[in-house]
Write a protein that holds these residues in place. Structure first.
Motif, PDB file in Angstrom:
ATOM      1  N   PHE A 115       0.789  -1.228   0.000  1.00 49.80           N
ATOM      2  CA  PHE A 115       0.000   0.000   0.000  1.00 49.80           C
ATOM      3  C   PHE A 115       0.823   1.281   0.000  1.00 49.80           C
ATOM      4  O   PHE A 115       0.265   2.359  -0.202  1.00 49.80           O
ATOM      5  CB  PHE A 115      -0.902   0.039   1.244  1.00 49.80           C
ATOM      6  N   GLY A 116       2.115   1.174   0.257  1.00 48.40           N
ATOM      7  CA  GLY A 116       2.906   2.364   0.467  1.00 48.40           C
ATOM      8  C   GLY A 116       2.904   2.748   1.936  1.00 48.40           C
ATOM      9  O   GLY A 116       2.164   2.170   2.747  1.00 48.40           O
ATOM     10  N   ALA A 117       3.714   3.727   2.287  1.00 49.49           N
ATOM     11  CA  ALA A 117       3.819   4.144   3.685  1.00 49.49           C
ATOM     12  C   ALA A 117       2.505   4.745   4.169  1.00 49.49           C
ATOM     13  O   ALA A 117       1.815   5.449   3.433  1.00 49.49           O
ATOM     14  CB  ALA A 117       4.943   5.155   3.841  1.00 49.49           C
ATOM     15  N   ALA A 118       2.174   4.463   5.413  1.00 49.30           N
ATOM     16  CA  ALA A 118       0.972   5.039   6.016  1.00 49.30           C
ATOM     17  C   ALA A 118       1.212   6.510   6.334  1.00 49.30           C
ATOM     18  O   ALA A 118       2.342   6.928   6.583  1.00 49.30           O
ATOM     19  CB  ALA A 118       0.597   4.283   7.286  1.00 49.30           C
ATOM     20  N   PRO A 119       0.160   7.333   6.310  1.00 48.82           N
ATOM     21  CA  PRO A 119       0.319   8.748   6.651  1.00 48.82           C
ATOM     22  C   PRO A 119       0.747   8.907   8.101  1.00 48.82           C
ATOM     23  O   PRO A 119       0.494   8.026   8.938  1.00 48.82           O
ATOM     24  CB  PRO A 119      -1.083   9.335   6.429  1.00 48.82           C
ATOM     25  N   PRO A 120       1.383  10.025   8.443  1.00 51.14           N
ATOM     26  CA  PRO A 120       1.730  10.283   9.844  1.00 51.14           C
ATOM     27  C   PRO A 120       0.469  10.325  10.712  1.00 51.14           C
ATOM     28  O   PRO A 120      -0.559  10.856  10.293  1.00 51.14           O
ATOM     29  CB  PRO A 120       2.408  11.668   9.787  1.00 51.14           C
ATOM     30  N   ASP A 121       0.531   9.735  11.879  1.00 50.87           N
ATOM     31  CA  ASP A 121      -0.565   9.752  12.855  1.00 50.87           C
ATOM     32  C   ASP A 121      -1.796   8.957  12.418  1.00 50.87           C
ATOM     33  O   ASP A 121      -2.849   9.057  13.050  1.00 50.87           O
ATOM     34  CB  ASP A 121      -0.996  11.201  13.178  1.00 50.87           C
ATOM     35  N   ARG A 122      -1.690   8.204  11.320  1.00 53.03           N
ATOM     36  CA  ARG A 122      -2.802   7.328  10.913  1.00 53.03           C
ATOM     37  C   ARG A 122      -2.214   6.075  10.278  1.00 53.03           C
ATOM     38  O   ARG A 122      -1.751   6.104   9.144  1.00 53.03           O
ATOM     39  CB  ARG A 122      -3.753   8.027   9.939  1.00 53.03           C
ATOM     40  N   GLY A 123      -2.228   4.982  11.025  1.00 54.74           N
ATOM     41  CA  GLY A 123      -1.602   3.762  10.535  1.00 54.74           C
ATOM     42  C   GLY A 123      -2.423   3.012   9.513  1.00 54.74           C
ATOM     43  O   GLY A 123      -1.920   2.098   8.865  1.00 54.74           O
ATOM     44  N   VAL A 124      -3.704   3.380   9.356  1.00 52.82           N
ATOM     45  CA  VAL A 124      -4.590   2.700   8.412  1.00 52.82           C
ATOM     46  C   VAL A 124      -4.764   3.569   7.168  1.00 52.82           C
ATOM     47  O   VAL A 124      -5.085   4.752   7.269  1.00 52.82           O
ATOM     48  CB  VAL A 124      -5.959   2.422   9.063  1.00 52.82           C
ATOM     49  N   ARG A 125      -4.576   2.964   5.997  1.00 61.27           N
ATOM     50  CA  ARG A 125      -4.732   3.709   4.750  1.00 61.27           C
ATOM     51  C   ARG A 125      -6.206   3.842   4.366  1.00 61.27           C
ATOM     52  O   ARG A 125      -7.047   3.067   4.809  1.00 61.27           O
ATOM     53  CB  ARG A 125      -3.992   3.019   3.598  1.00 61.27           C
TER      54      ARG A 125
END
Length: 631
Positions: free
Chosen positions: A135-145
């Motif tokens: 999926f690629g790296a998760a956004p900062p402060d949100r581990g779920v895409r």
């Protein structure tokens, strides 16, 4: 007097208790290693990225093949791990408990880490690594895409795509069951352009159509139209309903008319302003139309009462000394055909042809049941008497009454009291029928020639066996795209039952994941069983360190109407246990994305998979002083 709970003896520890627990755990550990050895021939084909994960899955499957609830209770009673949250590191967790029990009983213990594919930290790290690869790296402060299905407009609307990316889109889903290959490519191109502009990484998932079993076409039917005047709050008519009448064969649009219909040209020429036209509408209500304007192109008539008109409605013009002149309305707009089905009705499933409603005799008795074709004629040959069938996301249910190669007779058993309408292109689910159809259709194979060049991930619809998964992997390699990730959509009961073998097959790829397609899956497995089914999929995938997409109807009411239901907010929070949550398209999709982002950020401080996190609860504080006593 003390209750029975107060009198329960405190936990005690003795050598006999410890020895019994140790013996059970050694037996459990042995079965894990035996299952690993049994699966060794299949484990040899696993990609190196997934080798440890496949071994852990083998251990997990062995552990979950037996009922351990009594063992769990006794371990928890003793204050040691009850094995309930060990998915990512099954053998290591058992070994840790064994080590503790050996020390408690004074027995010697040597670490057994040589056998363990993953420990507490390594198992979680492997899952995170595989999720990032896919999926690629998760956004900062949100581990779920967040994944969003792109609407057709995304093929040409840059602003729409840029808005999705800015709102937090992590994976764009392109549904290959709709639109064309050229439009898919245009969507993917715009997503990548918008991602570069926003300096973000966004992956593109192409979801193959698969062997979709759907209802065939139904002949269109003339609509019943409703003319209704406008009224104020007191029910008084403020504006009469206007109908345009045009000569047959020369239809025009008359200004002001809510609807334009055709009539006999000779009859139409007789009309004069002020004429009254009598009719009996579809409800057998007597109504009158008044001629208000005669034009070269046609005639405007009005009604100050509601009128329902159909193709067999007759208009009557009365003339003194000339009798009654009649005509029939024509050129009605067509409405999509649909079948009305009630409990107890019979429905014929055909291999081809236009669907039609039930036909009735002179006394109202049905002489011929309704019929409709299905998009996969070969499915009919596999259906057997007594097997269940569901239509349109489970709204209509039935049982096969009589099978056949060219037609199957179904008895409708599930429908609302007033009946249901079945339209064309609605899904058909056969939970009891063994279809044995390959998940890759000829169209899918052709689509892959385009998809493989532009996709980061390819979704396989209706994956049901290891052979299906290996066929997709082989095709991607053949097309020179071995790096493209695979997404297995679990949406049938057979797919759920074969999940372990499909997980192992998907591990022949360096990048793979699972989508829980909960709509079809709920219909197939039964709504009452859906909760446990999705839990078991989450557990098995966690044991395989395989990333999961939580899909179908997440915040759907919000995306479509702008207002969420309370139930879907809770459902979205449950999605935080997956690595990705999918939203479907809708006019309020940006609001849905922002809401989902907020929910996921909040919940990740409280929950990691099925393990609660003990974050400080700042909402509750006890008062420093005792509350004042009432006087």
């Amino acid at each position: 007097m003390k209750s029975e709970i107060d009198l329960e003896p405190a936990p005690t520890w003795d050598a006999q208790t410890g020895a019994a627990l140790i013996e059970e755990l050694w037996s459990l550990r042995k079965s894990m290693l035996e299952n690993q050895a049994r699966l060794e021939p299949r484990l040899r084909d696993i990609d190196p990225e997934f080798r440890l994960s496949a071994t852990n899955l083998a251990h997990y499957l062995a552990m979950r093949s037996m009922d351990l609830r009594h063992l769990q209770d006794r371990l928890a009673w003793m204050g040691v791990s009850s094995l309930g949250r060990a998915e990512t590191h099954v053998l290591a967790n058992v070994d840790k408990v064994l080590g503790i029990l050996h020390r408690l009983t004074g027995l010697p213990w040597e670490p057994l880490s040589r056998d363990e594919p993953a420990g507490f930290n390594r198992g979680s790290a492997l899952l995170a690594k595989h999720a990032e690869t896919l999926f690629g790296a998760a956004p900062p402060d949100r581990g779920v895409r967040i994944m969003v299905t792109l609407p057709s407009e995304a093929a040409h609307d840059d602003a729409l795509v840029e808005g999705l990316v800015s709102a937090g889109l992590d994976i764009a889903r392109i549904n290959c069951a709709h639109d064309s290959a050229a439009e898919w490519v245009a969507m993917a191109t715009r997503v990548r352009k918008a991602a570069r502009k926003a300096k973000r990484q966004v992956r593109v998932l192409f979801d193959l159509g698969g062997p979709k079993l759907r209802t065939g076409p139904i002949s269109d039917a003339p609509a019943v139209v409703k003319l209704r005047p406008e009224r104020d709050d007191f029910g008084r008519v403020t504006k009469a309903a206007l109908l345009g009448l045009c000569p047959a064969g020369a239809m025009h649009t008359l200004d002001g008319a809510a609807l334009n219909l055709s009539v006999d040209a000779v009859w139409l020429k007789r009309l004069r302003e002020g004429d009254q036209i009598d009719l009996t509408d579809t409800r057998s209500a007597q109504r009158q139309l008044t001629v208000v304007n005669v034009q070269a192109a046609g005639v405007l008539v009005e009604s100050d009462r509601t009128v329902y008109l159909a193709g067999d409605t007759r208009l009557k013009l009365r003339r003194r000394r000339h009798g009654i002149h009649e005509t029939v309305l024509g050129d009605f707009p067509l409405r999509p055909g649909q079948l009305q089905l009630k409990r107890g009705d019979r429905l014929l499933l055909l291999t081809q042809g236009l669907g039609h409603s039930a036909m009735s005799g002179a006394k109202g008795q049905r002489t011929k049941p309704a019929a409709i074709a299905c998009t996969l004629p070969e499915a009919l040959t596999r259906m057997r008497k007594g097997e269940r069938i569901w239509f349109d996301d489970g709204r209509i249910g039935g049982v096969v009454h009589r099978g056949g190669a060219k037609r199957v007779e179904v008895e409708i058993t599930e429908a609302r009291d007033g009946g249901e309408h079945l339209a064309a292109d609605k899904g058909i689910n056969l939970p009891d029928t063994r279809l044995d159809l390959p998940a890759l259709t000829q169209k899918d194979l052709e689509d892959l020639e385009v998809v493989a060049r532009y996709a980061d991930i390819v979704g396989m619809s209706f994956a049901q066996s290891a052979a299906d998964v290996l066929a997709l992997r082989a095709r991607l390699v053949e097309l020179g795209s071995p790096h493209v990730g695979m997404m297995l959509k679990i949406e049938t009961q057979r797919g759920f039952e074969h999940l372990p073998e499909m997980l192992l097959a998907s591990m022949t790829s360096p990048s793979a994941g699972v989508m829980i397609a909960r709509g079809d899956l709920a219909v197939e497995c039964g709504y009452e069983r859906m909760a446990e089914v999705q839990e078991e999929i989450l557990w098995a995938c966690e044991a395989a360190h395989m990333p999961v997409v939580w899909a179908t109807q997440v915040l759907e009411t919000l995306a479509k109407t702008g207002l969420p239901s309370r139930a879907e907010i809770t459902d979205a929070a449950m999605g935080g246990r997956a690595e990705c949550v999918m939203l479907n398209k809708g006019p309020h999709i940006l609001d849905a994305m922002r809401t989902l982002d907020d929910i996921l950020r909040r919940m990740q401080a409280h929950q990691s998979k099925k393990r609660p996190l003990l974050r400080a609860l700042k909402a509750w504080k006890l008062p420093v002083e005792s509350p004042a006593k009432e006087t």
